[in-house]
Design a protein around this motif. Structure first.
Motif, mmCIF file in Angstrom:
data_model
loop_
_atom_site.group_PDB
_atom_site.id
_atom_site.type_symbol
_atom_site.label_atom_id
_atom_site.label_comp_id
_atom_site.label_asym_id
_atom_site.label_seq_id
_atom_site.Cartn_x
_atom_site.Cartn_y
_atom_site.Cartn_z
ATOM 1 N N ASP A 164 -1.596 72.076 51.301
ATOM 2 C CA ASP A 164 -1.123 71.908 49.919
ATOM 3 C C ASP A 164 0.112 72.789 49.740
ATOM 4 O O ASP A 164 0.197 73.589 48.817
ATOM 5 C CB ASP A 164 -2.237 72.269 48.923
ATOM 6 N N TYR A 179 -0.428 76.454 48.982
ATOM 7 C CA TYR A 179 -1.458 76.828 48.004
ATOM 8 C C TYR A 179 -2.843 76.772 48.667
ATOM 9 O O TYR A 179 -3.868 76.680 48.012
ATOM 10 C CB TYR A 179 -1.383 75.962 46.746
ATOM 11 N N PHE A 206 -7.318 66.627 42.840
ATOM 12 C CA PHE A 206 -6.471 65.761 43.664
ATOM 13 C C PHE A 206 -7.165 64.420 43.952
ATOM 14 O O PHE A 206 -6.816 63.739 44.903
ATOM 15 C CB PHE A 206 -6.147 66.452 45.000
ATOM 16 N N PHE A 209 -9.870 71.265 44.652
ATOM 17 C CA PHE A 209 -8.603 70.664 45.092
ATOM 18 C C PHE A 209 -8.876 69.932 46.420
ATOM 19 O O PHE A 209 -9.838 69.205 46.527
ATOM 20 C CB PHE A 209 -7.505 71.737 45.142
ATOM 21 N N GLN A 238 -9.270 73.269 50.813
ATOM 22 C CA GLN A 238 -9.130 74.385 49.864
ATOM 23 C C GLN A 238 -10.491 74.748 49.260
ATOM 24 O O GLN A 238 -10.744 74.500 48.077
ATOM 25 C CB GLN A 238 -8.139 73.996 48.761
ATOM 26 N N ASP A 255 -2.535 81.467 40.207
ATOM 27 C CA ASP A 255 -2.783 80.041 40.374
ATOM 28 C C ASP A 255 -4.152 79.651 39.815
ATOM 29 O O ASP A 255 -5.148 80.341 40.055
ATOM 30 C CB ASP A 255 -2.740 79.746 41.884
ATOM 31 N N LEU A 288 -5.141 68.306 35.190
ATOM 32 C CA LEU A 288 -4.381 69.529 35.343
ATOM 33 C C LEU A 288 -2.974 69.013 35.435
ATOM 34 O O LEU A 288 -2.767 67.793 35.381
ATOM 35 C CB LEU A 288 -4.794 70.149 36.680
ATOM 36 N N LEU A 289 -2.016 69.841 35.602
ATOM 37 C CA LEU A 289 -0.687 69.408 35.986
ATOM 38 C C LEU A 289 -0.063 68.430 35.007
ATOM 39 O O LEU A 289 0.826 67.662 35.348
ATOM 40 C CB LEU A 289 -0.708 68.767 37.392
ATOM 41 N N HIS A 302 6.991 73.097 40.003
ATOM 42 C CA HIS A 302 6.796 72.313 41.229
ATOM 43 C C HIS A 302 5.637 71.321 41.144
ATOM 44 O O HIS A 302 5.306 70.679 42.137
ATOM 45 C CB HIS A 302 6.543 73.290 42.384
ATOM 46 N N ASP A 303 4.975 71.247 39.996
ATOM 47 C CA ASP A 303 3.822 70.354 39.834
ATOM 48 C C ASP A 303 4.088 69.185 38.903
ATOM 49 O O ASP A 303 3.225 68.306 38.768
ATOM 50 C CB ASP A 303 2.630 71.136 39.257
ATOM 51 N N ARG A 307 3.520 64.982 43.717
ATOM 52 C CA ARG A 307 4.547 65.900 43.239
ATOM 53 C C ARG A 307 5.734 66.110 44.159
ATOM 54 O O ARG A 307 6.564 66.966 43.907
ATOM 55 C CB ARG A 307 3.852 67.247 42.959
HETATM 56 C C1 GLC Z 1 -1.742 75.009 41.065
HETATM 57 C C2 GLC Z 1 -0.428 74.921 41.811
HETATM 58 C C3 GLC Z 1 -0.409 73.638 42.557
HETATM 59 C C4 GLC Z 1 -1.548 73.627 43.534
HETATM 60 C C5 GLC Z 1 -2.881 73.869 42.840
HETATM 61 C C6 GLC Z 1 -3.956 74.218 43.811
HETATM 62 O O1 GLC Z 1 -1.858 74.048 40.093
HETATM 63 O O2 GLC Z 1 0.634 75.082 40.941
HETATM 64 O O3 GLC Z 1 0.814 73.422 43.204
HETATM 65 O O4 GLC Z 1 -1.590 72.391 44.188
HETATM 66 O O5 GLC Z 1 -2.803 74.948 41.963
HETATM 67 O O6 GLC Z 1 -3.738 75.494 44.350
#
Ligand code: GLC
Length: 564
Positions: free
Chosen positions: A71, A74, A159, A177, A181, A213, A233-234, A346-347, A433
């Motif tokens: 990721d 991340y 995701f 995620f 992760q 984060d 999210l995002l 970046h998201d 993204r």
């Molecule tokens: C946050 C970060 C994103 C990442 C996610 C999982 O939202 O900004 O880029 O994918 O966390 O760590």
């Protein structure tokens, strides 16, 4: 560049971060020093002067830690080391030293909700038995159904797809995620102690703070009850989507914004207090609404800043913008914190692209060649207007690399190069993204537009980036780069970030109209989101406008700062 009072060391009453403008560097995409197509720390160090000239106070670096990059970093495998694609710890030290020389502060990214599955702890957990202390650092559970073949509950991943994966002995682990992760277990004191130590590791190296984060995700409700609500999210949910009020049928999300997270941040704050001479900060990435809930992260013994995503998500409509600004300032003043404004990161789809669509409906999570394309000129016009409005608002502000060039997303990127786990987990149904993460253009006629010494870039740059390159805008009156430089200079001179906002009467609802006054002066800000020109007040002195004024009138999609 003129020096101004705000450039002097902060006094006790005005800590540096209260009005700081912090520039987000996405290390893979800022500057590549060795030609491998990926940005790196030496590349950043070489170009820090550019940020000094731009007029920001600090940088935030997205993760540079050792990581398998499932990721884009991340997914951290070692919180105390730099990934070889970015450089070494010595490179990090050199970056910090250069930033210090230039008077720029450095905030680093901390990823506490999950590690990489390649982190030594997770590897140890896999090697250990169910019920072992190694497994207890993560969220391992037995499955349900016959032979435990079903996941422990119905949680989905942000995701997309299941939030649980099974290991060979039959147990399951939670990952909000990607599969790579695994979520940490924040009820385990060892996890808490480890992160205090990681904070100290970076503070001892000289960093000025941490962007945290998924700050609202660390603590999960006991018993991990099923949850059928949205996992958003995002910023991708639509304004028309009704998120049910919490009730017996629709309980609050058991993984987001649990009260228990606040204890963790109180602990972190006490670690930071030991470095008080530097006044390091914590900034929450917490997708939490409404503003009153977000403000809880900003109580005096917790974090310093929290991104105002409700502002980022607001469409380009005057009344909506007026409301979100009013509500944010009101909620945060209860806890005595400044607001932290942001329009891109970046998201999310960059604001120069986002605002090139009609201001209605769902915000996209990625745009592809088959999608309706944005109106690029309109997007840039509105983006400049939105930025000028934002930079007058009291509080801190974050800029995302390249927005000072007016960069759009890459909206016709070939699907074959996409890397976002969302794209792969949805078999391409959601693009994700990558479009906002494309390497920076520094020079129009150089290989990779000057990103690095070779033609290689880890994601392709759209052709439009050539004319937007730094060398095409530097010193060019009216360019977006010079416009940002002017706005940041004025903001600093007038100390707008430390000012007080009051609303101006007498304008139509499409116009966001306010005044900000500080001890060093003030501005009246008019942001016209409507279709019709608006007359400026008699005798107004224009300090800066996001676009051309027409016969002394403020056109559609334009913002102006008038001397107050
Ligand atoms: C946050 C970060 C994103 C990442 C996610 C999982 O939202 O900004 O880029 O994918 O966390 O760590």
């Amino acid at each position: 560049m003129t020096d101004s009072p705000a450039r002097t060391a902060p006094s006790r009453e005005t800590p540096w971060w209260r009005d700081a403008v912090i520039y987000q560097i996405y290390p893979r995409s800022w500057a590549d020093s060795n030609g491998d197509g990926l940005g790196d720390l030496p590349g950043i160090t070489q170009r820090l002067d550019y940020l000094k000239d731009l007029g920001v106070d600090a940088v935030w670096l997205s993760p540079f830690y050792r990581s398998p990059m499932a990721d884009a970093g991340y997914d951290v495998a070692d919180y105390r080391d730099i990934d070889p694609i970015f450089g070494t710890l010595e490179d990090a030290d050199a970056l910090l030293a250069r930033a210090k020389d230039l008077g720029l502060r450095v905030v680093v990214d901390l990823v506490p909700n999950h590690t990489s599955d390649e982190h030594a702890w997770f590897q140890a957990a896999l090697a250990a038995a169910p019920g072992s202390p190694e497994r207890d650092r993560y969220m391992f559970r037995d499955g349900t159904g016959p032979e435990g073949a079903e996941p422990p509950n119905n949680w989905q991943s942000v995701f997309y797809g299941d939030g649980w994966s099974q290991v060979p002995d039959g147990q399951w682990y939670l990952h909000l995620f990607d599969t790579k992760q695994p979520d940490l277990n924040w009820d385990n004191p060892e996890v808490r102690e480890e992160f205090h130590d990681i904070l100290r590791f970076w503070l001892d190296r000289g960093v000025d703070g941490f962007r945290v984060d998924v700050a609202h995700g660390l603590v999960k409700e006991a018993g991990l009850p099923d949850y059928a609500g949205p996992m958003h999210l995002l910023g991708e949910h639509g304004e028309d989507e009704v998120v049910p009020e919490p009730s017996a049928d629709h309980p609050v999300a058991p993984m987001w914004d649990r009260d228990g997270v606040h204890d963790i941040y109180r602990g972190w704050r006490s670690v930071l207090e030991q470095y008080a001479d530097r006044d390091p900060i914590l900034c929450a990435e917490a997708w939490v609404e409404p503003a009153e809930r977000l403000a809880r992260y900003l109580r005096p013994d917790e974090m310093h800043q929290a991104f105002n995503f409700e502002f980022l998500e607001t469409h380009w409509r005057g009344a909506d913008l007026t409301k979100v600004i009013t509500d944010s300032i009101a909620a945060e003043s209860i806890v005595g914190a400044p607001s932290t404004w942001v329009l891109s990161n970046h998201d999310v789809v960059r604001h120069a692209t986002r605002l090139g669509y009609p201001p209605v409906g769902k915000r996209p999570n990625g745009i592809g060649a088959d999608d309706p394309q944005p109106d690029a000129a309109l997007g840039l016009r509105r983006a400049r207007a939105a930025t000028l409005m934002m930079l007058a608002l009291p509080g801190g502000a974050y800029l995302y690399q390249g927005e000072e060039l007016g960069l759009p997303d890459h909206t016709t990127m070939p699907d074959a190069v996409r890397q976002d786990p969302t794209y792969h987990r949805t078999a391409g149904a959601i693009l994700g993204r990558d479009g906002c993460r494309v390497p920076m253009p520094w020079a129009k006629d150089a290989p990779s537009f000057g990103f690095g010494p070779s033609e290689q870039t880890w994601l392709p740059q759209p052709e439009a980036y050539g004319d937007l390159a730094v060398d095409q805008q530097d010193g060019v009156a009216g360019s977006t780069l010079e416009f940002y430089r002017s706005a940041l200079r004025l903001r600093r001179e007038l100390r707008l970030g430390l000012g007080t906002l009051s609303w101006l009467a007498g304008y139509p609802a499409e116009v966001v109209a306010f005044r900000v006054r500080s001890g060093a002066g003030g501005v009246q800000v008019l942001a016209n989101t409507g279709p019709a020109d608006v007359p400026l007040p008699e005798g107004a002195e224009v300090l800066l406008a996001s676009g051309d004024l027409v016969d002394g009138r403020l056109p559609s999609d334009t913002t102006v700062w008038l001397r107050d």
